[in-house]
Design a protein around this motif. Structure first.
Motif: not given
Length: 272
Positions: A64-68, A72-74, A96-101, A110-114
């Motif tokens: 989930h984008p809120m918990y990155l 997170s890359d690992e 899921g749940e994936i996406g952007l917030d 940048a992190l969320q989009e990556r």
């Protein structure tokens, strides 16, 4: 009786007001035959799998984008490993749940989009649909998903405009509607819902989040789905049973592996 599928929830991953088994029996009694449990972080993955098997439901795994965080890359590599190790598990129905917030305070865009890009790549590789979170970021979500035209799935908790809804449908995505549409003040959501063809619609609860207007305890539950359908049919001016049948089939189109789960567990009663 109309049959229901809760296409986005966190049942078993957050505290419930009652036992999992009681919730499962209550949901089954009102026609809920399955749900799609979605995760937020690595720690949720095995639990989501366990609960899905206990209930006879499907599950998705994603970050989930809120918990990155910095690692997170690992985590994406661990996500990928989990998915490939469980591809023969029919209860695994998507990413899921994936996406952007971009609503959160000082989002690391940048992190969320990556991370989102890597998760879309995984969905493309595995031919699994996605359950997508988008808050104040639909324009970027759509732009990024355009790079993966083979990836399909659902835009969870859709709150965009009529024009945005039609654009999403033209791209081949399903739109999930839940508790927000039950509020009289949710005019934008209701206008978008009324403007769409029924073939684009899904029902979801986001349980225990996204509580409906009639919730007495500030929570949602899969048991709410019949009332959601009634509200949706009222907003759209359609017969609820006919609309319910279309939405039920839409759930399988959005998450194709879910059909086999339901076929295998038609008479399932949750047990400890």
């Amino acid at each position: 009786m109309v049959r229901f599928i809760d296409t986005h929830n966190h049942v078993g991953l957050a505290e419930l007001d009652e036992s999992l088994e009681v919730m499962g029996r209550k949901a089954s009694s009102v026609g809920v035959v399955a749900g799609v449990i979605t995760t937020g972080c690595l720690e949720d993955f095995e639990r989501a799998r366990e609960v899905a098997h206990r209930l006879g439901w499907g599950y998705c795994v994603g970050l989930h984008p809120m918990y990155l965080h910095e690692q997170s890359d690992e985590d994406v590599q661990k996500l990928k490993k989990f998915v490939y190790e469980h591809m023969d598990d029919s209860h695994l129905v998507g990413i899921g749940e994936i996406g952007l917030d971009f609503y959160v305070s000082q989002p690391d865009k940048a992190l969320q989009e990556r991370i989102f890009k890597k998760e879309l790549e995984l969905a493309a590789e595995t031919h699994l649909p996605v359950s997508v979170h988008s808050r104040r970021a639909l324009y970027r979500v759509m732009a990024m998903m355009a790079d993966y035209p083979q990836v399909r799935g659902a835009l969870h908790a859709f709150v965009g405009s009529e024009q945005e809804a039609l654009q999403c449908v033209r791209r081949g995505y399903f739109l999930g509607f839940g508790g927000s549409m039950t509020y009289e003040g949710s005019k934008r959501v209701r206008r978008a819902l009324a403007s769409l063809g029924s073939q684009a619609l899904l029902l979801e609860t986001d349980a225990p989040d996204m509580a409906p207007s009639f919730a007495e305890n500030g929570r949602s539950t899969p048991v709410d789905l019949p009332r959601y359908l009634q509200e949706m049919s009222r907003i759209r001016g359609e017969d609820s049973e006919a609309l319910g049948r279309v939405i039920y089939e839409n759930s399988f189109l959005a998450f194709p592996r879910l059909r086999n789960v339901v076929e295998l567990t038609k008479n399932f009663v949750a047990t400890a």
